[in-house]
Design a protein around this motif. Sequence first.
Motif, mmCIF file in Angstrom:
data_model
loop_
_atom_site.group_PDB
_atom_site.id
_atom_site.type_symbol
_atom_site.label_atom_id
_atom_site.label_comp_id
_atom_site.label_asym_id
_atom_site.label_seq_id
_atom_site.Cartn_x
_atom_site.Cartn_y
_atom_site.Cartn_z
ATOM 1 N N VAL A 72 0.851 -1.185 0.000
ATOM 2 C CA VAL A 72 0.000 0.000 0.000
ATOM 3 C C VAL A 72 0.888 1.237 0.000
ATOM 4 O O VAL A 72 1.985 1.239 0.566
ATOM 5 C CB VAL A 72 -0.954 0.008 1.208
ATOM 6 N N LEU A 155 -12.889 0.678 5.698
ATOM 7 C CA LEU A 155 -11.741 -0.198 5.903
ATOM 8 C C LEU A 155 -12.050 -1.622 5.441
ATOM 9 O O LEU A 155 -11.210 -2.286 4.836
ATOM 10 C CB LEU A 155 -11.360 -0.194 7.383
ATOM 11 N N ALA A 158 -11.948 -1.694 1.655
ATOM 12 C CA ALA A 158 -10.579 -1.618 1.151
ATOM 13 C C ALA A 158 -9.860 -2.956 1.313
ATOM 14 O O ALA A 158 -9.149 -3.400 0.397
ATOM 15 C CB ALA A 158 -9.823 -0.505 1.886
ATOM 16 N N GLU A 159 -10.034 -3.605 2.437
ATOM 17 C CA GLU A 159 -9.362 -4.888 2.654
ATOM 18 C C GLU A 159 -9.876 -5.955 1.688
ATOM 19 O O GLU A 159 -9.084 -6.718 1.117
ATOM 20 C CB GLU A 159 -9.574 -5.340 4.099
ATOM 21 N N ILE A 162 -8.520 -5.243 -1.872
ATOM 22 C CA ILE A 162 -7.106 -5.596 -2.015
ATOM 23 C C ILE A 162 -6.937 -7.107 -2.108
ATOM 24 O O ILE A 162 -6.149 -7.610 -2.915
ATOM 25 C CB ILE A 162 -6.301 -5.005 -0.847
ATOM 26 N N GLN A 179 -4.659 -0.640 11.655
ATOM 27 C CA GLN A 179 -5.510 -0.903 10.498
ATOM 28 C C GLN A 179 -4.721 -0.778 9.191
ATOM 29 O O GLN A 179 -4.951 -1.539 8.245
ATOM 30 C CB GLN A 179 -6.700 0.058 10.510
ATOM 31 N N ARG A 182 -2.855 -3.969 8.727
ATOM 32 C CA ARG A 182 -3.700 -5.052 8.225
ATOM 33 C C ARG A 182 -3.851 -4.946 6.709
ATOM 34 O O ARG A 182 -3.808 -5.957 5.989
ATOM 35 C CB ARG A 182 -5.061 -4.999 8.919
ATOM 36 N N LEU A 183 -4.033 -3.737 6.203
ATOM 37 C CA LEU A 183 -4.150 -3.552 4.752
ATOM 38 C C LEU A 183 -2.825 -3.870 4.052
ATOM 39 O O LEU A 183 -2.820 -4.433 2.951
ATOM 40 C CB LEU A 183 -4.577 -2.117 4.443
ATOM 41 N N SER A 186 -2.480 -7.601 3.618
ATOM 42 C CA SER A 186 -3.326 -8.084 2.528
ATOM 43 C C SER A 186 -2.730 -7.749 1.175
ATOM 44 O O SER A 186 -2.878 -8.516 0.213
ATOM 45 C CB SER A 186 -4.730 -7.489 2.648
#
Length: 291
Positions: A72, A155, A158-159, A162, A179, A182-183, A186
């Motif tokens: 990201v 969120l 977005a996750e 991805i 958070q 976490r992204l 992923s």
Amino acid sequence: MLPAPTLTAATPLSPAHPRLTRPPGQPLLEAHLAARLWRGSSLGTTATPTLSSGFAALDAELPGSGWPLRAVTELLTPQFGVLEWRLLAPALQRWWNTQALPATTGRRRHTAAPALRSLLLINPPHAPHLPGLQALGLPPSALIWVDATAPAEALWAAEQAIKSRVAVLAWLPEARPEQIRRLQISALSSDAPAFLVRPERAGQQSSAAPLRLVVQPGDGWALDVHLLKRRGPAHEGWLTLPAVPGAVEPLLTAARRKPQPAPAPAPSPASAPASPPLERADALARAVLHA
């Protein structure tokens, strides 16, 4: 117990281990380690794919010479909805062009083509203006607008996007460091770009994103970009990127492309003529004519 085989230049490699290019006289194992070793004093040159930003000056400062596709990227900006589009439009247009279906000619049988991956706009600050985005090279068929009503929904969207390996442009003003981590986890298994737009004040927080940029409006139509975090040495100073939209550039004169001069300073109160206290500057300030 047989000794472990040693790798030499004459050792054939299986297709799963492609042959490494190395300078003459350098052992193969050393060349393999050099390709995966990153020193903090130099830009990271990993084997992960990247996407050119469309700005030569910016690509020269980005690890891998482009936006990372398995990570990201955070864009920190003082105002949402303007600067990020002008910065990302060349790369997003290039990415979408790679999604085009291959042309078939002659009487060849049509084979099943892979589905096109879209660009998800998650929680944008304004409703997407399709004619303007189309002028940037993004057709309406490439865009999906996700209007999240709560930060948790943005969120989650977005996750999931991805993980589905689609391009993501998400505005997450209230995201917390855990958070973002976490992204980032992923994104390690995705080969599509993922950009997170956050307020400039978020630069004071830690982030798991390997690439963070501060984007500010420059003189004229330029963008001022500072790399706050990257895999490599600290970035000093700012980059000035010409970012005139393609549909606007033919309409600008040479004078409009240049930065406008700063306005003259206002006269001091002592030298300015005093105005009548009841004077008005609009059309209703005319004197009334009596018969």
